[in-house]
Design a protein around this motif. Structure first.
Motif, PDB file in Angstrom:
ATOM      1  N   ALA A  92      12.258  -5.389   6.367  1.00 35.74           N
ATOM      2  CA  ALA A  92      10.985  -6.101   6.295  1.00 35.74           C
ATOM      3  C   ALA A  92       9.858  -5.109   6.507  1.00 35.74           C
ATOM      4  O   ALA A  92      10.006  -4.098   7.213  1.00 35.74           O
ATOM      5  CB  ALA A  92      10.913  -7.210   7.337  1.00 35.74           C
ATOM      6  N   VAL A  93       8.711  -5.387   5.863  1.00 30.28           N
ATOM      7  CA  VAL A  93       7.515  -4.551   6.017  1.00 30.28           C
ATOM      8  C   VAL A  93       6.347  -5.466   6.356  1.00 30.28           C
ATOM      9  O   VAL A  93       6.035  -6.392   5.600  1.00 30.28           O
ATOM     10  CB  VAL A  93       7.191  -3.762   4.727  1.00 30.28           C
ATOM     11  N   PHE A  94       5.719  -5.210   7.496  1.00 30.38           N
ATOM     12  CA  PHE A  94       4.569  -5.994   7.920  1.00 30.38           C
ATOM     13  C   PHE A  94       3.290  -5.237   7.618  1.00 30.38           C
ATOM     14  O   PHE A  94       3.178  -4.041   7.916  1.00 30.38           O
ATOM     15  CB  PHE A  94       4.641  -6.276   9.423  1.00 30.38           C
ATOM     16  N   VAL A  95       2.314  -5.945   7.039  1.00 26.41           N
ATOM     17  CA  VAL A  95       1.023  -5.343   6.718  1.00 26.41           C
ATOM     18  C   VAL A  95      -0.056  -6.020   7.554  1.00 26.41           C
ATOM     19  O   VAL A  95      -0.192  -7.255   7.529  1.00 26.41           O
ATOM     20  CB  VAL A  95       0.674  -5.503   5.225  1.00 26.41           C
ATOM     21  N   ALA A  96      -0.821  -5.234   8.288  1.00 21.83           N
ATOM     22  CA  ALA A  96      -1.900  -5.770   9.116  1.00 21.83           C
ATOM     23  C   ALA A  96      -3.246  -5.418   8.496  1.00 21.83           C
ATOM     24  O   ALA A  96      -3.417  -4.338   7.920  1.00 21.83           O
ATOM     25  CB  ALA A  96      -1.822  -5.180  10.527  1.00 21.83           C
ATOM     26  N   GLY A  97      -4.202  -6.372   8.596  1.00 23.31           N
ATOM     27  CA  GLY A  97      -5.575  -6.038   8.248  1.00 23.31           C
ATOM     28  C   GLY A  97      -6.023  -6.408   6.856  1.00 23.31           C
ATOM     29  O   GLY A  97      -5.994  -7.566   6.451  1.00 23.31           O
ATOM     30  N   ASP A  98      -6.443  -5.425   6.081  1.00 23.22           N
ATOM     31  CA  ASP A  98      -7.166  -5.589   4.824  1.00 23.22           C
ATOM     32  C   ASP A  98      -6.263  -6.079   3.686  1.00 23.22           C
ATOM     33  O   ASP A  98      -5.223  -5.480   3.397  1.00 23.22           O
ATOM     34  CB  ASP A  98      -7.768  -4.232   4.441  1.00 23.22           C
ATOM     35  N   PRO A  99      -6.654  -7.160   2.992  1.00 27.61           N
ATOM     36  CA  PRO A  99      -5.874  -7.635   1.841  1.00 27.61           C
ATOM     37  C   PRO A  99      -5.716  -6.591   0.739  1.00 27.61           C
ATOM     38  O   PRO A  99      -4.703  -6.587   0.025  1.00 27.61           O
ATOM     39  CB  PRO A  99      -6.681  -8.837   1.336  1.00 27.61           C
ATOM     40  N   GLU A 100      -6.700  -5.697   0.575  1.00 30.65           N
ATOM     41  CA  GLU A 100      -6.579  -4.655  -0.441  1.00 30.65           C
ATOM     42  C   GLU A 100      -5.438  -3.702  -0.106  1.00 30.65           C
ATOM     43  O   GLU A 100      -4.746  -3.215  -1.005  1.00 30.65           O
ATOM     44  CB  GLU A 100      -7.894  -3.890  -0.569  1.00 30.65           C
ATOM     45  N   VAL A 101      -5.236  -3.463   1.182  1.00 30.78           N
ATOM     46  CA  VAL A 101      -4.113  -2.617   1.596  1.00 30.78           C
ATOM     47  C   VAL A 101      -2.794  -3.317   1.292  1.00 30.78           C
ATOM     48  O   VAL A 101      -1.815  -2.690   0.875  1.00 30.78           O
ATOM     49  CB  VAL A 101      -4.214  -2.269   3.089  1.00 30.78           C
ATOM     50  N   ALA A 102      -2.761  -4.628   1.486  1.00 31.69           N
ATOM     51  CA  ALA A 102      -1.546  -5.382   1.199  1.00 31.69           C
ATOM     52  C   ALA A 102      -1.160  -5.267  -0.274  1.00 31.69           C
ATOM     53  O   ALA A 102       0.031  -5.167  -0.615  1.00 31.69           O
ATOM     54  CB  ALA A 102      -1.735  -6.848   1.581  1.00 31.69           C
ATOM     55  N   VAL A 103      -2.153  -5.268  -1.153  1.00 35.68           N
ATOM     56  CA  VAL A 103      -1.888  -5.099  -2.585  1.00 35.68           C
ATOM     57  C   VAL A 103      -1.285  -3.721  -2.835  1.00 35.68           C
ATOM     58  O   VAL A 103      -0.318  -3.571  -3.603  1.00 35.68           O
ATOM     59  CB  VAL A 103      -3.175  -5.294  -3.402  1.00 35.68           C
ATOM     60  N   GLN A 104      -1.833  -2.690  -2.193  1.00 33.17           N
ATOM     61  CA  GLN A 104      -1.294  -1.331  -2.328  1.00 33.17           C
ATOM     62  C   GLN A 104       0.150  -1.251  -1.835  1.00 33.17           C
ATOM     63  O   GLN A 104       1.002  -0.619  -2.466  1.00 33.17           O
ATOM     64  CB  GLN A 104      -2.150  -0.349  -1.527  1.00 33.17           C
ATOM     65  N   VAL A 105       0.405  -1.919  -0.706  1.00 35.13           N
ATOM     66  CA  VAL A 105       1.758  -1.911  -0.149  1.00 35.13           C
ATOM     67  C   VAL A 105       2.740  -2.561  -1.117  1.00 35.13           C
ATOM     68  O   VAL A 105       3.839  -2.054  -1.363  1.00 35.13           O
ATOM     69  CB  VAL A 105       1.798  -2.638   1.206  1.00 35.13           C
TER      70      VAL A 105
END
Length: 380
Positions: free
Chosen positions: A228-241
């Protein structure tokens, strides 16, 4: 109806110095001779750091039952406090004694072990169990919130969770998804990272990669076999992830809270899981000051929710006791009545969903499918 506090209350008062001595509410008149007795148990720690919270819970339950139980001819209702133990260690014995008697409901369970110990015992005996403190998803949804299965039909809760969604999501990752190795990407919210990381650790999982460099964290996650990979914060970063995970062919579930807003739904992978805050604020609707005056003690962390739990139970008793020939025969009817309630409580609107959860009171999980977020509870 007459209401009195039973000997269990006096014992708790003596042992834990919770409240002043409580006598019978109103003298029993001739019409009460031979009245049947029903008991509302209050399961709280008598000692330890939660003793003060227990005091608020017991007082709130007493007040609400007095106000809401109504005139139930031929019945005497007792409020009896029993010891949960500091770590829930006394709960099983306490609720077994109540269930073997004339209990129709138990309110309380301030510890996770206490709730877990009481649930199967009370459910086997059809005794209504309402917690004002518990917000653990597994207690109402089963082990996997994405495929919910209600474990105990007698269990409800009026608790309003104040836990960060990231922390609840971490527990879900470890216990629901079986993701014991997790990567964390900081997209600009260190507090969310800490909440998630601490909760993974507490749940027995391990963070095998972390940082703000998306490519580096994803590469390390693949090397370490993160599931699993958790992304915190900015939605734009989530798209990159999402793009980086796809490129790296990493087989891992993407997890997020605030990061999964915006356009992520349009680009994210099916199966991504999002956690959102409870729809109810933990302090919404509390009648500041007046309720504490009514109860005579400080409410503590769970007193207001306990008042709402007892309001619900008191309302139900007025419906399910009159036609019953005994307390034990009233139990199934009481269970059916509670699920139908909807009222304005001290902590806001009180109603229950099909799992016994307070509607809008807990962190909500949703799963991304075909560019749309679907409620995780809808999968069951």
């Amino acid at each position: 109806m007459s209401l009195r506090r039973g000997a269990g209350w006096a014992a708790l008062t003596a042992a834990a110095a919770l409240l002043p001595s409580c006598g019978m509410v109103g003298a029993l008149g001739d019409e009460d001779a031979g009245a049947q007795t029903a008991t509302v148990g209050v399961l709280v720690p008598q000692s330890g750091w939660q003793q003060a919270d227990g005091e608020g819970v017991v007082a709130a339950v007493r007040t609400a039952i007095e106000e809401r139980a109504g005139d139930i001819g031929g019945w005497t209702v007792e409020v009896v406090a029993v010891d949960e133990g500091e770590k829930g260690d006394a709960a099983a014995e306490a609720v077994t004694e109540l269930a073997d008697g004339d209990a129709v409901a138990v309110i309380g369970g301030l510890t996770t072990p206490g709730v877990r110990a009481a649930q199967p015992i009370l459910d086997d005996e059809d005794v209504l169990f309402v917690s004002p403190a518990d917000v653990v998803p597994a207690h109402t949804l089963g082990a996997d919130p994405a495929a919910p299965l209600r474990p105990y039909r007698s269990y409800y809760r009026t608790a309003v969770g104040a836990e960060p969604p990231a922390a609840a999501l971490a527990r879900y990752a470890v216990s629901g998804l079986g993701a014991d190795t997790v990567a964390v990407i900081d997209g600009g919210d260190p507090a969310e990272v800490r909440a998630f990381t601490d909760a993974v650790d507490a749940a027995g999982g391990a963070i095998v990669a972390s940082g703000a460099d998306v490519a580096a964290v994803v590469a390390q996650a693949k090397t370490e076999g993160a599931t699993a990979v958790f992304v915190a914060g900015d939605p734009e970063v989530a798209v990159q992830v999402s793009e980086q995970v796809r490129t790296a062919r990493l087989e891992a579930t993407l997890l997020g809270a605030t990061a999964f807003g915006g356009e992520f739904a349009e680009t994210g992978p099916d199966g991504a899981v999002r956690a959102e805050p409870a729809e109810l604020d933990a302090t919404a609707g509390i009648r500041s000051g007046s309720l504490a005056e009514q109860t005579g003690v400080a409410l503590g962390e769970f007193g207001a929710a306990a008042y709402d739990a007892a309001t619900a139970v008191g309302t139900v008793l007025a419906r399910c006791l009159p036609p019953a020939s005994s307390a034990s025969s009233a139990r199934k009817g009481c269970l059916g009545e509670l699920s139908e309630l909807d009222f304005a409580g001290a902590t806001g609107e009180v109603s229950f969903d099909e799992y016994g959860d307070r509607s809008g009171g807990s962190v909500r999980f949703s799963v991304l499918r075909d560019d749309r977020w679907e409620s995780a509870a809808a999968d069951g």
